[in-house]
Design a protein around this motif. Structure first.
Motif, PDB file in Angstrom:
ATOM      1  N   PRO A   1       0.823  -1.175  -0.027  1.00 25.65           N
ATOM      2  CA  PRO A   1       0.033   0.094   0.063  1.00 25.65           C
ATOM      3  C   PRO A   1       0.874   1.272  -0.013  1.00 25.65           C
ATOM      4  CG  PRO A   1      -1.025  -1.769   1.488  1.00 25.65           C
ATOM      5  CD  PRO A   1       0.358  -2.184   0.865  1.00 25.65           C
ATOM      6  N   GLY A   2       1.906   1.406   1.139  1.00 25.93           N
ATOM      7  CA  GLY A   2       2.653   2.566   0.906  1.00 25.93           C
ATOM      8  C   GLY A   2       3.260   3.049  -0.192  1.00 25.93           C
ATOM      9  N   VAL A   3       4.046   1.869  -1.077  1.00 28.80           N
ATOM     10  CA  VAL A   3       4.890   1.950  -2.035  1.00 28.80           C
ATOM     11  C   VAL A   3       3.660   2.497  -3.439  1.00 28.80           C
ATOM     12  CG1 VAL A   3       6.357   0.770  -3.846  1.00 28.80           C
ATOM     13  CG2 VAL A   3       6.357   0.476  -1.242  1.00 28.80           C
ATOM     14  N   CYS A   4       2.672   1.674  -3.159  1.00 27.38           N
ATOM     15  CA  CYS A   4       1.671   1.886  -4.175  1.00 27.38           C
ATOM     16  C   CYS A   4       1.314   3.377  -4.394  1.00 27.38           C
ATOM     17  CB  CYS A   4       0.238   1.031  -4.131  1.00 27.38           C
ATOM     18  SG  CYS A   4      -0.950   1.277  -5.021  1.00 27.38           S
ATOM     19  N   ARG A   5       1.084   4.045  -3.224  1.00 31.14           N
ATOM     20  CA  ARG A   5       0.727   5.345  -3.205  1.00 31.14           C
ATOM     21  C   ARG A   5       1.989   6.199  -3.651  1.00 31.14           C
ATOM     22  NH1 ARG A   5      -3.182   8.933   0.376  1.00 31.14           N
ATOM     23  NH2 ARG A   5      -2.189  11.056  -0.135  1.00 31.14           N
ATOM     24  N   GLU A   6       2.940   5.843  -3.191  1.00 28.64           N
ATOM     25  CA  GLU A   6       4.192   6.669  -3.402  1.00 28.64           C
ATOM     26  C   GLU A   6       4.522   6.546  -4.877  1.00 28.64           C
ATOM     27  OE1 GLU A   6       8.215   5.197  -2.548  1.00 28.64           O
ATOM     28  OE2 GLU A   6       8.167   6.710  -0.783  1.00 28.64           O
ATOM     29  N   GLN A   7       4.075   5.372  -5.612  1.00 29.67           N
ATOM     30  CA  GLN A   7       4.513   5.231  -7.247  1.00 29.67           C
ATOM     31  C   GLN A   7       3.541   6.113  -7.814  1.00 29.67           C
ATOM     32  OE1 GLN A   7       7.475   3.684  -8.488  1.00 29.67           O
ATOM     33  NE2 GLN A   7       8.004   3.995  -6.516  1.00 29.67           N
ATOM     34  N   LEU A   8       2.160   6.155  -7.374  1.00 31.07           N
ATOM     35  CA  LEU A   8       1.303   7.038  -8.144  1.00 31.07           C
ATOM     36  C   LEU A   8       1.420   8.359  -7.939  1.00 31.07           C
ATOM     37  CD1 LEU A   8      -1.198   6.815  -9.656  1.00 31.07           C
ATOM     38  CD2 LEU A   8      -2.583   7.074  -7.612  1.00 31.07           C
ATOM     39  N   GLU A   9       2.037   8.872  -6.941  1.00 29.92           N
ATOM     40  CA  GLU A   9       2.466  10.247  -6.615  1.00 29.92           C
ATOM     41  C   GLU A   9       3.862  10.522  -7.581  1.00 29.92           C
ATOM     42  OE1 GLU A   9       3.284  10.258  -2.423  1.00 29.92           O
ATOM     43  OE2 GLU A   9       1.117  10.861  -2.132  1.00 29.92           O
ATOM     44  N   HIS A  10       4.525   9.570  -7.873  1.00 27.21           N
ATOM     45  CA  HIS A  10       5.592   9.926  -8.729  1.00 27.21           C
ATOM     46  C   HIS A  10       4.928   9.904 -10.393  1.00 27.21           C
ATOM     47  CE1 HIS A  10       9.387   9.119  -6.967  1.00 27.21           C
ATOM     48  NE2 HIS A  10       9.160   8.089  -6.251  1.00 27.21           N
ATOM     49  N   MET A  11       4.011   9.368 -10.700  1.00 32.35           N
ATOM     50  CA  MET A  11       3.365   9.481 -11.875  1.00 32.35           C
ATOM     51  C   MET A  11       2.558  10.831 -11.939  1.00 32.35           C
ATOM     52  SD  MET A  11       0.499   9.244 -13.872  1.00 32.35           S
ATOM     53  CE  MET A  11      -0.672   8.386 -12.904  1.00 32.35           C
ATOM     54  N   VAL A  12       1.761  11.310 -10.837  1.00 33.99           N
ATOM     55  CA  VAL A  12       1.507  12.553 -10.959  1.00 33.99           C
ATOM     56  C   VAL A  12       2.190  13.602 -11.025  1.00 33.99           C
ATOM     57  CG1 VAL A  12      -0.295  14.181  -9.661  1.00 33.99           C
ATOM     58  CG2 VAL A  12      -0.708  11.732  -9.705  1.00 33.99           C
ATOM     59  N   ALA A  13       3.281  13.595 -10.375  1.00 34.32           N
ATOM     60  CA  ALA A  13       4.506  14.550 -10.250  1.00 34.32           C
ATOM     61  C   ALA A  13       5.067  14.525 -11.655  1.00 34.32           C
ATOM     62  CB  ALA A  13       5.477  14.359  -9.289  1.00 34.32           C
ATOM     63  N   TYR A  14       5.153  13.380 -12.269  1.00 31.43           N
ATOM     64  CA  TYR A  14       5.758  13.536 -13.795  1.00 31.43           C
ATOM     65  C   TYR A  14       4.911  14.362 -14.628  1.00 31.43           C
ATOM     66  CZ  TYR A  14       7.957  11.882 -17.908  1.00 31.43           C
ATOM     67  OH  TYR A  14       8.583  11.829 -19.056  1.00 31.43           O
ATOM     68  N   VAL A  15       3.700  13.878 -14.746  1.00 36.84           N
ATOM     69  CA  VAL A  15       2.462  14.626 -15.595  1.00 36.84           C
ATOM     70  C   VAL A  15       2.266  15.978 -15.484  1.00 36.84           C
ATOM     71  CG1 VAL A  15       1.637  12.253 -16.163  1.00 36.84           C
ATOM     72  CG2 VAL A  15       0.526  13.788 -14.498  1.00 36.84           C
ATOM     73  N   THR A  16       2.370  16.578 -14.278  1.00 31.91           N
ATOM     74  CA  THR A  16       2.095  17.744 -13.873  1.00 31.91           C
ATOM     75  C   THR A  16       3.317  18.703 -14.242  1.00 31.91           C
ATOM     76  OG1 THR A  16       2.952  17.280 -11.537  1.00 31.91           O
ATOM     77  CG2 THR A  16       0.336  17.137 -12.033  1.00 31.91           C
ATOM     78  N   SER A  17       4.493  18.073 -14.374  1.00 37.79           N
ATOM     79  CA  SER A  17       5.448  18.803 -15.015  1.00 37.79           C
ATOM     80  C   SER A  17       5.726  18.935 -16.377  1.00 37.79           C
ATOM     81  CB  SER A  17       6.863  18.386 -14.062  1.00 37.79           C
ATOM     82  OG  SER A  17       8.065  18.943 -14.619  1.00 37.79           O
ATOM     83  N   GLU A  18       5.809  20.191 -16.861  1.00 40.34           N
ATOM     84  CA  GLU A  18       6.067  20.167 -18.268  1.00 40.34           C
ATOM     85  C   GLU A  18       4.896  19.275 -18.938  1.00 40.34           C
ATOM     86  OE1 GLU A  18      10.060  19.285 -19.587  1.00 40.34           O
ATOM     87  OE2 GLU A  18      10.724  19.840 -17.573  1.00 40.34           O
ATOM     88  N   THR A  19       3.484  19.528 -18.528  1.00 40.25           N
ATOM     89  CA  THR A  19       2.583  18.512 -19.059  1.00 40.25           C
ATOM     90  C   THR A  19       2.350  18.639 -20.354  1.00 40.25           C
ATOM     91  OG1 THR A  19       1.465  19.098 -16.954  1.00 40.25           O
ATOM     92  CG2 THR A  19       0.160  18.232 -18.861  1.00 40.25           C
ATOM     93  N   SER A  20       2.249  17.468 -21.231  1.00 41.73           N
ATOM     94  CA  SER A  20       2.012  17.241 -22.632  1.00 41.73           C
ATOM     95  C   SER A  20       0.661  16.651 -22.927  1.00 41.73           C
ATOM     96  CB  SER A  20       3.226  16.635 -23.353  1.00 41.73           C
ATOM     97  OG  SER A  20       3.211  15.335 -22.838  1.00 41.73           O
ATOM     98  N   PRO A  21       0.241  16.759 -24.122  1.00 41.62           N
ATOM     99  CA  PRO A  21      -1.005  15.814 -24.275  1.00 41.62           C
ATOM    100  C   PRO A  21      -0.681  14.427 -24.017  1.00 41.62           C
ATOM    101  CG  PRO A  21      -0.606  17.546 -26.225  1.00 41.62           C
ATOM    102  CD  PRO A  21       0.369  17.641 -25.121  1.00 41.62           C
ATOM    103  N   SER A  22       0.371  13.744 -24.325  1.00 39.50           N
ATOM    104  CA  SER A  22       0.366  12.423 -23.908  1.00 39.50           C
ATOM    105  C   SER A  22       0.410  12.371 -22.550  1.00 39.50           C
ATOM    106  CB  SER A  22       1.774  12.077 -24.671  1.00 39.50           C
ATOM    107  OG  SER A  22       2.881  12.635 -24.090  1.00 39.50           O
ATOM    108  N   ASP A  23       1.039  13.177 -21.516  1.00 41.68           N
ATOM    109  CA  ASP A  23       1.029  13.062 -20.340  1.00 41.68           C
ATOM    110  C   ASP A  23      -0.484  13.099 -19.723  1.00 41.68           C
ATOM    111  OD1 ASP A  23       3.755  13.010 -19.842  1.00 41.68           O
ATOM    112  OD2 ASP A  23       3.714  15.200 -19.787  1.00 41.68           O
ATOM    113  N   ILE A  24      -1.258  14.082 -20.335  1.00 42.44           N
ATOM    114  CA  ILE A  24      -2.633  14.079 -19.884  1.00 42.44           C
ATOM    115  C   ILE A  24      -3.578  12.717 -20.316  1.00 42.44           C
ATOM    116  CG2 ILE A  24      -5.016  15.122 -20.411  1.00 42.44           C
ATOM    117  CD1 ILE A  24      -3.195  17.570 -21.097  1.00 42.44           C
ATOM    118  N   ARG A  25      -3.027  12.153 -21.271  1.00 47.59           N
ATOM    119  CA  ARG A  25      -3.730  10.768 -22.012  1.00 47.59           C
ATOM    120  C   ARG A  25      -3.316   9.614 -20.884  1.00 47.59           C
ATOM    121  NH1 ARG A  25      -7.627   8.192 -24.346  1.00 47.59           N
ATOM    122  NH2 ARG A  25      -7.509   9.586 -26.251  1.00 47.59           N
TER     123      ARG A  25
END
Length: 1068
Positions: A134-158
């Motif tokens: 559970p803890g790692v799961c949330r942490e990895q999702l936060e990594h993904m959210v942080a990634y797409v919110t930085s220099e957001t591209s259409p492919s990031d949104i998708r």
């Protein structure tokens, strides 16, 4: 650990090469420091490697498996950096990931996320994500959210929206080997994040063996917060619809807004899946556009079968509702313009409109049923209105294209064929939707998926569809399809349990009555009779308890196709096949569904199917006494089959086989009475006796009329039908039983009970007076016993119970006759009559007059007595003889010399035998010779012979066995003497009888008497036994020589010739 997805091979080598080239392209920085801006350069060799691997995969399935393994390898590499040098010695041996991990350079999340985008596998990403602790799961999702919110591209949104959507669609328990291996690897070894992802590195963690829910706590709010950060970057209407649909679906399903136990109705569910497939097919931009129907249906089913294992809190719900409201306001106008054109309709916009509709309903329900604070109320009402306005503006736009019937049916069949989550619901629609039926695809689906239709309700729906098709299509091709489908349905039915088969049979009877499927299906009627005969003949030839289950299974198939014909044939065979009736009854009682009430002929009076089949197949066609007996036993088993459910009730049987035939001139009257007797022997299953529904008082009157008819029995016209005197006892027993069970509770009210009794009493008053006496238990204290006045002359009858009536046939001197008829009524009344009889034994003249009158009355009653009535009279005679009220002098007309024997123990037997002789002397005298018709003499002789047999039994009981005489001083000589006297009396009676035809019962009893004589004579060990036996044999032969009946004389002389063939004392 098994190598599994971590096995090193050609594909991993190609991927290894791609990463090495990528690492070279971004030198001097390492892949562990890869940034999003580097991907257009560094990603080329990696994507090229992936493309090459795809081309080398032999099948799409193999390619898909490799994509999963590629993501799992890279992600494991992100979480598990290169091991320390110390582990090199043992890692290759104990660590399954060691080899492949060593091939791939250390990478960070950028490579992972870009790899997921390049491969287009957000579902794989989510499956691996949710397999993490559970803890790692949330942490990895936060990594993904942080990634797409930085220099957001259409492919990031998708990517972001796809991952969100996949998290909601995910279902636990569907993990494959790759996911399981990935989860096990991470839980066993732990992991570290890359230091240059821009986030704090996660702490080392230990494996958590506990199963985690599909969405770990807090994941959804991570996604909502991510959307809050990137929503301004979402400018395409399609992506805006996608984002709004995700948020609305989350709030509608994964919160307390969702009604408890809510589930899409089957038709709506199928429509949604079909609409989704249709939209993907027509939209070239859809990722599933080029997928096959099966894959589209699988994915579409996931979109409409969301499981809300995790729920947002009330506070999170309010945040989400307020955010959705703000997005609808911000994007609403722009989206309305896009949705106003049907050309813009795509899956995302369809899903948005559908989800908002559901959310609007849930909001209304939520506001009406839940307690909310002021802020919550404001948010809910505001969003409700905004949603309503948005949908109103969009109402002119189609929510989905009109769906072709062929598409909907194809989707349903694809769901069934792939056994998707709601395939059982689809089977129900498939079986009943007549517009789909009997296409080649439909028939193929049924035949190939028969195992899914092995439920009674589905078999019934298929049968209804089959019948509907058969009645509308009658060409040759249609017939061939009918044969194929009928076979498939019967195969499904055959696999059902017996209980479920009964449900199907019940449904068939409800829909098509007794003829069942045969009434509409020519293919069922063809060859059915031959199949029926063969099957049942095989069953009747192998009757056994072990074969019952197999027999029931065979009959079950026939019962489905043509219930009525099957039941009739079973009933017929139960009667004509010796000994098979109980086995066949057991088979029928295995089908409680046959307890079906038909209403075709008379809607107001439902009729039992089995009863009707018995009437049509058996009743009136019984040709022998054996068949009648088997019919009665078969019928009794059907009424009371032990632990099984009775197929017919005693009331139904009585109404069908008794009430219509209770007329003296009915050919079935005797069998009907036996049926009624069997029915009355069945214990009622409720407190209220079943006889109440069978018109008990008219039934009683009919029986009374039959009894009245016996008073004229020997004077009925010969051509007129009337039940035999043997049946009289049966009627008496039935009448007695009815008087027991017909009580005040059988009438709707006490007043009606009294009225019914009065009606019966009034009707019976016109019948013979003895009939009313038999109803005393029924009458109770309502009516007195009504008897001829002359009975009061010889009895002291209490006036509070008895009353006299003047009857012309009972003139002066008829008191004894009336008294004797009362004795015939019942054992209780017989004992009462004996107790109330007044004879002054101190007055010789009165005793002589009584004895003479008694003999006259006895022969007057004798011819009309049934066997039980005559036995009661014999008991009366024995009682009066023992009390010495009846004087029967014993003459020595058949004695050559004075017997010096102790005959006192046998006095009653000898007197009774003489009384019978005197009675026949009077009966055969000239004054009475024309009194009885010829056929009456056989009955009288049968009663006489029955009494002699009882006398013999009494003599043997008094004397004891020949080898062990009784202890009262009797010897074999006394018994021999008594037997000789009885033999002589019997021959005297035989000589007096007019006409012929009575010899058979006399021969039987005479032989019994001689056998008894022989047994005791042989047991005599006295010195004079040989002489005495010779004299007695000579005497008996002389008497027998005078018998006029040649056959009787010949038989008895032959028997006498064998007497004395053994020496005295030697056993015969």
């Amino acid at each position: 650990m098994e190598p599994g997805p971590w096995a090193v091979g050609e594909h991993t080598a190609i991927l290894h090469g791609g990463f090495l080239l990528a690492a070279r392209l971004i030198q001097p920085r390492a892949l562990r420091e890869l940034r999003k801006a580097d991907w257009p350069l560094a990603g080329v060799p990696i994507t090229d490697a992936l493309r090459e691997i795809g081309e080398r995969c032999p099948s799409p399935r193999e390619h898909g498996r490799w994509k999963r393994e590629a993501v799992a390898i890279v992600w494991a590499k992100v979480l598990l950096p290169a091991p320390p040098a110390a582990s090199l010695e043992w890692g290759w041996r104990d660590d399954g990931f060691f080899s492949v991990g060593a091939m791939i350079p250390d990478v960070n999340h950028t490579a992972l996320f870009e790899l997921v985008k390049a491969l287009g596998v957000p579902r794989v990403f989510v499956e691996l994500l949710l397999a993490l602790p559970p803890g790692v799961c949330r942490e990895q999702l936060e990594h993904m959210v942080a990634y797409v919110t930085s220099e957001t591209s259409p492919s990031d949104i998708r990517l972001f929206l796809d991952v969100w959507w996949e998290v909601m669609k995910h279902k636990e328990g569907q993990e494959d080997a790759t996911v399981s291996a990935f989860s096990a690897l991470i839980r066993q070894q732990g992991g570290e994040s890359s230091l240059d992802d821009g986030l704090q590195p996660p702490k080392r963690f230990k494996g958590d063996p506990v199963n985690i829910p599909p969405a770990a706590p807090g994941l959804f709010m991570v996604l909502v917060e991510g959307l809050m950060q990137i929503h301004r970057n979402i400018t395409q209407p399609r992506m805006q619809c996608y984002a709004l649909a995700n948020l609305a679906e989350l709030l509608s399903v994964f919160t307390e807004l969702e009604p408890a136990g809510s589930s899409l109705p089957t038709t709506e569910y199928l429509h949604k899946v079909s609409a989704t497939v249709s939209l993907w097919t027509s939209d070239p931009d859809s990722q599933f556009h080029h997928s096959g129907l099966g894959e589209k249906v699988r994915e579409a089913e996931r979109t409409v079968s969301l499981l809300s294992v995790t729920k947002l809190s009330r506070e999170e719900l309010c945040v989400g509702l307020e955010f959705l409201c703000s997005l609808l306001r911000a994007w609403g106008e722009e989206l309305q313009d896009a949705l106003s054109s049907s050309e813009q309709l795509c899956y995302e916009s369809y899903r948005l409109l559908d989800t908002l509709t559901t959310l609007g309903k849930n909001l209304v329900c939520f506001s009406e049923t839940r307690d909310m604070g002021e802020d919550e109320t404001r948010v809910v009402l505001e969003l409700t209105q905004v949603t309503k306005d948005f949908l109103k503006e969009s109402s002119a736009s189609p929510k989905s294209k009109d769906l072709a019937t062929s598409l909907v049916s194809s989707v349903a069949m694809a769901i069934i064929a792939q056994k998707l989550d709601r395939h059982a619901d689809m089977c129900s629609v498939f079986a009943s939707e007549k517009t789909w039926a009997f296409t080649k695809a439909w028939v193929d689906c049924l035949v190939q998926n028969k195992a899914l239709f092995q439920k009674p309700e589905l078999v019934l729906k298929l049968l209804e569809t089959l019948v509907s098709f058969a009645t509308s299509c009658r060409d040759k091709e249609a017939r061939e399809l009918q044969v194929q489908v009928t076979k498939a349905i019967v195969d499904c039915y055959t696999e059902l349990s017996l209980t479920d088969k009964n449900k199907v049979i019940s449904g068939v009877l409800m829909s098509w009555g007794g003829p069942g499927l045969s009434s509409n299906l020519q293919v069922v009627r063809e060859g059915f009779q031959e199949d029926l005969n063969v099957t049942l003949n095989q069953i009747t030839k192998s009757v056994s308890d072990e074969g019952l289950t197999r027999a029931v299974a065979s009959v079950a198939r026939l019962m489905l196709l043509y219930p009525e014909a099957t039941v009739k044939q079973v009933c017929h065979l139960a009667v004509v096949n010796l000994g098979a009736h109980q086995f066949l009854a057991q088979i029928l009682c295995s089908f409680p569904a046959l307890r079906f009430l038909e209403t075709q002929k008379d809607p107001g009076r439902p009729h039992n199917l089995v009863v009707r089949c018995l009437e049509e197949a058996v009743w009136g066609k019984l040709s022998t006494a054996r068949e009648e007996e088997q019919f009665l036993q078969f019928l009794t088993f059907l009424m009371q089959p032990g632990s099984a459910t009775p197929l017919v009730s005693p009331a139904e049987v009585t109404k069908a086989f008794v009430l219509p035939y209770l007329k003296s001139d009915s050919p079935q009257i005797e069998l009907s009475l036996q049926v009624l007797s069997k029915a009355l022997g069945i214990q009622p299953c409720s407190e209220e006796h079943w006889i109440k529904s069978c018109h008990p008082f008219p039934l009683l009157l009919s029986l009374c009329k039959l009894l009245d008819g016996y008073t004229r029995y020997w004077h009925q016209p010969r051509e007129q039908l009337f039940p035999s005197l043997e049946t009289k006892d049966l009627i008496l027993n039935i009448l007695c039983q009815l008087c027991e069970v017909v009580g005040p509770e059988s009438a709707p009210s006490p007043e009606l009970w009294v009225q019914s009794l009065a009606w019966l009493h009034r009707k019976v008053a016109s019948l013979d007076w003895t009939v009313g006496l038999r109803l005393k238990k029924l009458y109770g204290d309502h009516f007195k016993n009504e008897v001829p006045a002359t009975l009061f002359e010889i009895c002291t009858l209490p006036e509070d119970e008895w009353t006299s009536q003047s009857l012309p046939a009972y003139g002066p001197g008829s008191g004894l006759l009336a008294w004797m008829e009362c004795c015939c009524v019942s054992p209780a009344l017989r004992d009462t009559m004996l107790a109330l009889l007044t004879v002054n034994v101190d007055n010789p003249e009165e005793v002589n007059l009584f004895s003479k009158g008694f003999l006259v009355a006895l022969i007057q009653v004798l011819p009309w007595c049934s066997h039980s009535e005559w036995k009661r009279l014999v008991h009366v005679v024995e009682n009066l003889l023992q009390r010495q009220v009846l004087h029967v002098p014993y003459t020595l007309e058949y004695v050559q010399y004075m017997p010096l024997l102790n005959l006192r123990p046998f006095a009653c037997c000898l007197q009774l035998s003489v009384l019978f002789l005197r009675g026949f002397q009077l009966l055969c005298s000239s004054s009475c010779s024309t009194w009885l018709p010829p056929e009456a003499w056989l009955h009288v002789v049968q009663l006489y012979c029955g009494s002699l047999t009882d006398l013999l039994t009494s003599v043997k009981g008094t004397a004891g066995p020949p080898s062990q005489p009784a202890g009262d001083g009797t010897s074999p000589q006394e018994v021999s003497f008594v037997c000789i006297q009885m033999f002589c009396h019997l021959l005297h009676v035989a000589a007096m009888l007019p006409g012929e035809g009575c010899g058979e019962p006399l021969v039987v009893v005479a032989l019994e008497v001689l056998s008894q004589y022989e047994a005791f004579s042989n047991a005599d060990t006295s010195p004079s036994n040989t002489l005495r036996r010779a004299n007695e044999r000579h005497f008996l032969e002389a008497i027998t020589d005078n018998v006029g009946d040649r056959e009787l004389r010949s038989t008895l002389l032959q028997k006498l010739s064998k007497l004395g063939a053994h020496p005295a004392g030697e056993p015969d």
